[in-house]
Design a protein around this motif. Structure first.
Motif, PDB file in Angstrom:
ATOM      1  N   THR A  77      37.700  36.430  24.073  1.00  0.00           N
ATOM      2  CA  THR A  77      38.474  35.196  24.144  1.00  0.00           C
ATOM      3  C   THR A  77      39.009  34.910  22.755  1.00  0.00           C
ATOM      4  OG1 THR A  77      37.156  34.287  25.953  1.00  0.00           O
ATOM      5  CG2 THR A  77      38.433  32.726  24.642  1.00  0.00           C
ATOM      6  N   CYS A  78      40.320  34.815  22.648  1.00  0.00           N
ATOM      7  CA  CYS A  78      40.982  34.585  21.364  1.00  0.00           C
ATOM      8  C   CYS A  78      41.623  33.201  21.387  1.00  0.00           C
ATOM      9  CB  CYS A  78      42.037  35.652  21.106  1.00  0.00           C
ATOM     10  SG  CYS A  78      41.385  37.347  21.165  1.00  0.00           S
ATOM     11  N   VAL A  79      41.386  32.441  20.327  1.00  0.00           N
ATOM     12  CA  VAL A  79      41.850  31.059  20.277  1.00  0.00           C
ATOM     13  C   VAL A  79      42.539  30.805  18.943  1.00  0.00           C
ATOM     14  CG1 VAL A  79      41.181  28.636  20.408  1.00  0.00           C
ATOM     15  CG2 VAL A  79      39.916  30.340  21.726  1.00  0.00           C
ATOM     16  N   GLY A  80      43.666  30.106  18.975  1.00  0.00           N
ATOM     17  CA  GLY A  80      44.360  29.741  17.739  1.00  0.00           C
ATOM     18  C   GLY A  80      45.858  29.917  17.863  1.00  0.00           C
ATOM     19  N   GLU A  81      46.450  30.338  16.768  1.00  0.00           N
ATOM     20  CA  GLU A  81      47.898  30.538  16.706  1.00  0.00           C
ATOM     21  C   GLU A  81      48.198  32.025  16.524  1.00  0.00           C
ATOM     22  OE1 GLU A  81      50.192  28.268  17.230  1.00  0.00           O
ATOM     23  OE2 GLU A  81      48.667  26.724  17.495  1.00  0.00           O
ATOM     24  N   PRO A  82      48.596  32.740  17.576  1.00  0.00           N
ATOM     25  CA  PRO A  82      48.950  34.146  17.410  1.00  0.00           C
ATOM     26  C   PRO A  82      50.228  34.293  16.600  1.00  0.00           C
ATOM     27  CG  PRO A  82      49.516  33.397  19.611  1.00  0.00           C
ATOM     28  CD  PRO A  82      48.769  32.270  18.953  1.00  0.00           C
ATOM     29  N   ALA A  83      50.309  35.373  15.865  1.00  0.00           N
ATOM     30  CA  ALA A  83      51.501  35.641  15.054  1.00  0.00           C
ATOM     31  C   ALA A  83      52.576  36.243  15.962  1.00  0.00           C
ATOM     32  CB  ALA A  83      51.158  36.598  13.915  1.00  0.00           C
ATOM     33  N   VAL A  84      53.410  35.391  16.526  1.00  0.00           N
ATOM     34  CA  VAL A  84      54.461  35.824  17.453  1.00  0.00           C
ATOM     35  C   VAL A  84      55.792  35.832  16.716  1.00  0.00           C
ATOM     36  CG1 VAL A  84      55.616  35.351  19.631  1.00  0.00           C
ATOM     37  CG2 VAL A  84      53.182  34.829  19.375  1.00  0.00           C
ATOM     38  N   ALA A  85      56.433  36.992  16.668  1.00  0.00           N
ATOM     39  CA  ALA A  85      57.696  37.109  15.932  1.00  0.00           C
ATOM     40  C   ALA A  85      58.867  36.502  16.704  1.00  0.00           C
ATOM     41  CB  ALA A  85      57.974  38.579  15.621  1.00  0.00           C
ATOM     42  N   ALA A  86      58.838  36.594  18.024  1.00  0.00           N
ATOM     43  CA  ALA A  86      59.958  36.114  18.836  1.00  0.00           C
ATOM     44  C   ALA A  86      60.013  34.588  18.825  1.00  0.00           C
ATOM     45  CB  ALA A  86      59.823  36.614  20.271  1.00  0.00           C
ATOM     46  N   PRO A  87      61.185  33.995  18.637  1.00  0.00           N
ATOM     47  CA  PRO A  87      61.298  32.535  18.649  1.00  0.00           C
ATOM     48  C   PRO A  87      61.164  31.935  20.039  1.00  0.00           C
ATOM     49  CG  PRO A  87      63.468  33.529  18.405  1.00  0.00           C
ATOM     50  CD  PRO A  87      62.485  34.648  18.323  1.00  0.00           C
ATOM     51  N   GLN A  88      61.382  32.762  21.073  1.00  0.00           N
ATOM     52  CA  GLN A  88      61.281  32.295  22.457  1.00  0.00           C
ATOM     53  C   GLN A  88      60.601  33.377  23.297  1.00  0.00           C
ATOM     54  OE1 GLN A  88      65.285  31.524  23.723  1.00  0.00           O
ATOM     55  NE2 GLN A  88      65.593  29.809  22.338  1.00  0.00           N
ATOM     56  N   LEU A  89      59.903  32.937  24.347  1.00  0.00           N
ATOM     57  CA  LEU A  89      59.277  33.866  25.291  1.00  0.00           C
ATOM     58  C   LEU A  89      59.645  33.447  26.705  1.00  0.00           C
ATOM     59  CD1 LEU A  89      55.670  34.206  23.778  1.00  0.00           C
ATOM     60  CD2 LEU A  89      57.531  35.889  23.650  1.00  0.00           C
ATOM     61  N   SER A  90      59.794  34.427  27.581  1.00  0.00           N
ATOM     62  CA  SER A  90      60.169  34.161  28.967  1.00  0.00           C
ATOM     63  C   SER A  90      59.006  33.536  29.735  1.00  0.00           C
ATOM     64  CB  SER A  90      60.598  35.459  29.650  1.00  0.00           C
ATOM     65  OG  SER A  90      60.889  35.241  31.019  1.00  0.00           O
ATOM     66  N   LEU A  91      59.302  32.445  30.424  1.00  0.00           N
ATOM     67  CA  LEU A  91      58.314  31.813  31.301  1.00  0.00           C
ATOM     68  C   LEU A  91      58.464  32.446  32.681  1.00  0.00           C
ATOM     69  CD1 LEU A  91      56.165  29.642  31.859  1.00  0.00           C
ATOM     70  CD2 LEU A  91      58.031  28.062  32.398  1.00  0.00           C
ATOM     71  N   ASP A  92      57.533  33.317  33.037  1.00  0.00           N
ATOM     72  CA  ASP A  92      57.607  34.052  34.299  1.00  0.00           C
ATOM     73  C   ASP A  92      56.654  33.448  35.328  1.00  0.00           C
ATOM     74  OD1 ASP A  92      59.417  35.769  33.114  1.00  0.00           O
ATOM     75  OD2 ASP A  92      57.903  37.287  32.634  1.00  0.00           O
ATOM     76  N   ARG A  93      57.059  33.553  36.581  1.00  0.00           N
ATOM     77  CA  ARG A  93      56.199  33.091  37.674  1.00  0.00           C
ATOM     78  C   ARG A  93      55.599  34.292  38.379  1.00  0.00           C
ATOM     79  NH1 ARG A  93      58.662  29.406  42.407  1.00  0.00           N
ATOM     80  NH2 ARG A  93      58.916  31.386  43.501  1.00  0.00           N
ATOM     81  N   PHE A  94      54.278  34.231  38.613  1.00  0.00           N
ATOM     82  CA  PHE A  94      53.536  35.309  39.249  1.00  0.00           C
ATOM     83  C   PHE A  94      52.862  34.786  40.515  1.00  0.00           C
ATOM     84  CE2 PHE A  94      53.785  36.117  34.750  1.00  0.00           C
ATOM     85  CZ  PHE A  94      54.002  37.481  34.633  1.00  0.00           C
ATOM     86  N   LEU A  95      52.575  35.709  41.431  1.00  0.00           N
ATOM     87  CA  LEU A  95      51.901  35.339  42.673  1.00  0.00           C
ATOM     88  C   LEU A  95      50.781  36.339  42.959  1.00  0.00           C
ATOM     89  CD1 LEU A  95      51.683  33.624  45.262  1.00  0.00           C
ATOM     90  CD2 LEU A  95      53.363  35.169  46.303  1.00  0.00           C
ATOM     91  N   LYS A  96      49.617  35.799  43.333  1.00  0.00           N
ATOM     92  CA  LYS A  96      48.469  36.643  43.674  1.00  0.00           C
ATOM     93  C   LYS A  96      48.141  36.497  45.153  1.00  0.00           C
ATOM     94  CE  LYS A  96      43.650  37.589  42.471  1.00  0.00           C
ATOM     95  NZ  LYS A  96      42.515  37.203  41.585  1.00  0.00           N
ATOM     96  N   SER A  97      48.349  37.573  45.903  1.00  0.00           N
ATOM     97  CA  SER A  97      47.947  37.653  47.316  1.00  0.00           C
ATOM     98  C   SER A  97      48.409  36.469  48.151  1.00  0.00           C
ATOM     99  CB  SER A  97      46.413  37.771  47.405  1.00  0.00           C
ATOM    100  OG  SER A  97      45.959  38.884  46.670  1.00  0.00           O
ATOM    101  N   GLY A  98      49.554  35.887  47.807  1.00  0.00           N
ATOM    102  CA  GLY A  98      50.070  34.772  48.570  1.00  0.00           C
ATOM    103  C   GLY A  98      49.238  33.508  48.477  1.00  0.00           C
ATOM    104  N   LYS A  99      48.301  33.462  47.504  1.00  0.00           N
ATOM    105  CA  LYS A  99      47.373  32.339  47.430  1.00  0.00           C
ATOM    106  C   LYS A  99      47.545  31.478  46.182  1.00  0.00           C
ATOM    107  CE  LYS A  99      43.758  34.691  50.091  1.00  0.00           C
ATOM    108  NZ  LYS A  99      42.357  35.200  50.074  1.00  0.00           N
ATOM    109  N   ASP A 100      47.915  32.080  45.070  1.00  0.00           N
ATOM    110  CA  ASP A 100      47.988  31.319  43.824  1.00  0.00           C
ATOM    111  C   ASP A 100      49.195  31.741  43.010  1.00  0.00           C
ATOM    112  OD1 ASP A 100      47.258  29.634  41.638  1.00  0.00           O
ATOM    113  OD2 ASP A 100      46.338  31.366  40.632  1.00  0.00           O
TER     114      ASP A 100
END
Length: 239
Positions: free
Chosen positions: A107-130
């Motif tokens: 488990t990693c907590v804090g501020e990751p060093a992300v170079a990209a100014p923006q990241l895509s917000l993607d939607r995922f689905l698991k087995s039609g339940k969540d």
């Protein structure tokens, strides 16, 4: 003497009124409704908090080290370093001839060093339940359905933080750092308060599935034919 008693009565009434107003304010902030205004009630900005799993094999010590390093490599790809991560779960299974299979969860907590100014917000689905919407990696078993725009990886003018939370295994997004009283998962990024001038954007709504009442997010104000409980959480960049 009468004047003193009168003054005490006035001061007491003022104190009671102030206490009542403060209590009402605290109650109002405890469960803000979805929307940009709720960001102002947050006590602070929550951290990015992600879990990574690694698998290793061989003699026990070698398997354990390989599992840890595999998980740490995944964390490093996101921008975390070893000092931000700790082992939170692990199993070791013996095989034949002294061969072991080890699994380590970090488990990693804090501020990751992300170079990209923006990241895509993607939607995922698991087995039609969540449904699970995230800019980060997701657990196994979730299939990507598509992008709903992009979030900033750092604060920008006219934006507020967006968080991923979970209630009884059902993931949802909110602008409340306290997850509206539910379980905090991670911070995703920053989303615009209103449609940004000179930039293409799309509103982001939190929705409910008819019948199952499962939570999901959508750019559609009609929630793709499902239930729309309120206004947008913000506006994600699309251009």
């Amino acid at each position: 003497m009468r004047r003193q008693r009168g003054l005490r009565a006035v001061l007491l009434a003022v104190a009671v009124a102030c206490t009542t107003a403060l209590a009402g304010s605290v109650q109002a902030q405890a469960a803000p409704a979805p929307g940009p205004a709720a960001a102002a009630s947050a006590a602070g900005v929550g951290p990015v908090q992600l879990r990574y799993t690694g698998v290793g094999g061989g003699p026990l010590n070698t398997a354990q080290r390989a599992a840890y390093e595999a998980a740490l490599a995944k964390a490093a790809a996101t921008g975390f370093n070893a000092s931000q991560c700790r082992i939170t779960n692990g199993t070791d299974s013996p095989g034949i001839g002294g061969y072991w299979t080890s699994i380590r969860e970090l488990t990693c907590v804090g501020e990751p060093a992300v170079a990209a100014p923006q990241l895509s917000l993607d939607r995922f689905l698991k087995s039609g339940k969540d449904h699970l919407s995230s800019v980060w990696h997701v657990p196994d078993g979730y299939a990507r359905e598509g992008s709903m725009g992009r979030l900033y990886t750092a604060p920008a003018a006219g934006t507020h933080p967006l968080y991923l939370c979970v209630v009884r295994g059902d993931h949802f997004l909110t602008v409340d750092v306290n997850c509206e009283g539910q379980q905090y998962v991670t911070r995703l990024g920053w989303i615009h308060d209103a449609p940004p001038a000179g930039m293409a954007s799309a509103p982001l709504y939190r929705c409910l599935v008819n019948g199952s009442r499962e939570l999901f997010e959508s750019n559609d104000p009609n929630c793709e034919g499902q239930i729309s409980p309120g206004g947008p959480l913000g506006y994600a960049v699309t251009g």
